[in-house]
Write an enzyme that holds these catalytic residues in place. Structure first.
Site, mmCIF file in Angstrom:
data_model
loop_
_atom_site.group_PDB
_atom_site.id
_atom_site.type_symbol
_atom_site.label_atom_id
_atom_site.label_comp_id
_atom_site.label_asym_id
_atom_site.label_seq_id
_atom_site.Cartn_x
_atom_site.Cartn_y
_atom_site.Cartn_z
ATOM 1 C CE LYS A 54 -3.751 -2.664 2.056
ATOM 2 N NZ LYS A 54 -4.314 -2.901 3.404
ATOM 3 C CD GLN A 98 -3.135 -4.668 6.451
ATOM 4 O OE1 GLN A 98 -3.091 -3.590 5.814
ATOM 5 N NE2 GLN A 98 -3.987 -5.614 6.199
ATOM 6 C CG ASP A 121 -9.724 -0.212 4.741
ATOM 7 O OD1 ASP A 121 -9.452 -0.518 3.846
ATOM 8 O OD2 ASP A 121 -8.953 -0.650 5.916
#
Ligand code: NAD
Length: 290
Positions: A54, A98, A121
Site C-alpha cells: 500500500k 491494518q 477502508d
C-alpha cells in the site's frame, strides 16, 4: 466454452493511472494532494507485506504517505490516542489500520475511533450503516467490494434483475458486497458456513462472488453456464515446486470453473490488485471531506 478472464491487475493499473494523472494535475495547480496514514501493529508477516504494498502504491501515485509501525504489545489506549491525533491532522485525509490486530486489542473499538471522513477502508459502522440505507450514500464504499463491483461492471455494465450468490458474510467483504449488488439492482443471496444446499444456490446464480477463505470450495459444476465468477479467496496451499513451499489459490476450482463461466477472475491477479486501487481512489476522494 472458455470464460473471459477478468484481469484485475490490468483494470487496477488503469484506475491507478487515472488517479496518478489527477494528482499530477492537482500538484501543478497547487491544489491539496491527499495523505494516507497506515497503522501496522505487531509482526504479522502477511500484514507487513500488505502495508508495504500500500505504501509503495501510494508513493507511485504521488499520494503522501505516513507510516506508523507499533509494537505487538501496544495498548488499546495508545493506539486510540494515535488515531485521535491522525483524525485531527489536516495533512492526513485517510487512515488505514491494518487488520487483524493482535488479540488483546479490540478491532471494533479501533474502527469506531477512526473519523468516518477519513475511513478510506469504508468499514466504519457509520459508513456501513449508510451503505445499507436505500437513499443514502456512504462517505466511502469499502475497498474490496468496490473492486469486485468494478470487475463485474467491466464485463456486464447492467446487472439489474440478475441473481447473485455471495459466499461469505464478513463485514469487510461478503456483507457489503451483497449490499452493493442489491444497490445495483441484482438480487443477492448471502451464503455462509451454515447455508444448506450451497451448490444449488450457486448453480442458479448469474453472478457468484466467492469470499469464504476455503480453497477450491466452489467446484466447477456449481457454476451456472455463462455466469460471472469473482474469486476473492486468498489461500496458501502447500506446493513443494514453489520457492516458498506454497502457492496461492482462490475459493473456486478455477481450472474447471473456467470451462463453464462466462467471465471469471483469477487468483492471484484478480481482486487483490483491485482492492489496493480502490483504496487509492478512496484516498483521493477523501480530499472532498477535508
Ligand atoms: P472471514 O473469515 O471473515 O469470513 C468468511 C466467511 O465465509 C464467513 O461468513 C463464513 O461463514 C463463510 N464461510 C466459510 N466457510 C464456508 C463454507 N464452507 N461454506 C459457506 N460459507 C463459508 O473472511 P473475509 O475477511 O471475508 O475473507 C474471505 C476471503 O477473502 C479470505 O480468503 C481472505 O484472505 C480473502 N480476502 C481477499 C481480499 C483481497 O483483496 N483479495 C480482501 C479481503 C479478504
Amino acid at each position: 466454452m472458455t470464460a473471459e478472464i477478468i484481469d484485475g491487475k490490468k483494470l487496477a493499473e488503469s484506475i491507478k493511472e487515472d488517479i496518478k494523472n489527477t494528482i499530477a494535475v492537482r500538484k501543478a495547480q497547487n491544489l491539496p494532494i491527499p495523505g494516507l496514514a497506515t497503522v501496522l501493529v505487531g509482526n504479522n508477516p502477511a500484514s507487513k507485506t500488505y502495508v508495504a504494498n500500500k505504501i509503495k502504491t501510494t508513493a507511485a501515485l504521488g499520494i503522501r504517505s505516513y507510516s506508523y509501525e507499533l509494537e505487538e504489545n501496544t495498548s488499546q489506549e495508545s493506539l486510540e490516542m494515535l488515531i485521535s491525533e491522525l483524525n485531527d491532522n489536516p495533512e492526513v485525509q485517510g487512515i488505514l489500520v491494518q487488520l487483524p490486530l493482535p488479540e488483546h486489542l479490540s478491532e471494533d473499538k479501533v474502527l469506531h475511533s477512526i473519523s468516518p471522513k477519513k475511513d478510506v477502508d469504508g468499514i466504519h459502522p457509520y459508513n456501513a450503516g449508510l451503505l445499507s440505507r436505500k437513499y443514502s450514500e456512504p462517505l466511502f464504499y469499502p475497498c474490496t467490494p468496490s473492486g469486485i463491483m468494478r470487475m463485474i461492471e467491466s464485463v456486464c455494465p447492467d446487472i439489474s434483475g440478475m441473481k447473485a450468490a455471495v459466499v461469505g458474510r464478513s463485514s469487510i467483504v461478503g456483507m457489503p458486497t451483497a449490499m452493493m449488488l442489491s444497490r445495483s439492482n441484482a438480487t443477492p443471496t448471502i451464503c455462509h458456513s451454515y447455508t444448506k444446499d450451497l451448490d444449488e444456490i450457486c448453480r442458479e446464480s448469474d453472478i457468484l462472488v466467492a469470499a469464504a477463505g476455503s480453497p477450491h470450495l466452489i467446484q466447477g459444476d456449481w457454476i451456472k453456464p455463462g455466469a460471472i465468477v469473482i474469486d476473492v479467496g486468498i489461500n496458501h496451499i502447500p506446493d513443494s515446486t514453489k520457492p516458498h513451499g506454497y502457492r496461492l489459490v482462490g475459493d473456486v476450482d478455477f481450472d474447471e470453473a473456467v470451462k463453464r463461466a462466462g467471465a471469471i477472475s483469477p487468483v492471484p491477479g484478480g481482486v487483490g490488485p483491485m482492492t489496493i486501487a480502490m483504496l487509492m481512489a478512496n484516498t483521493l476522494k477523501a480530499i472532498e471531506y477535508r
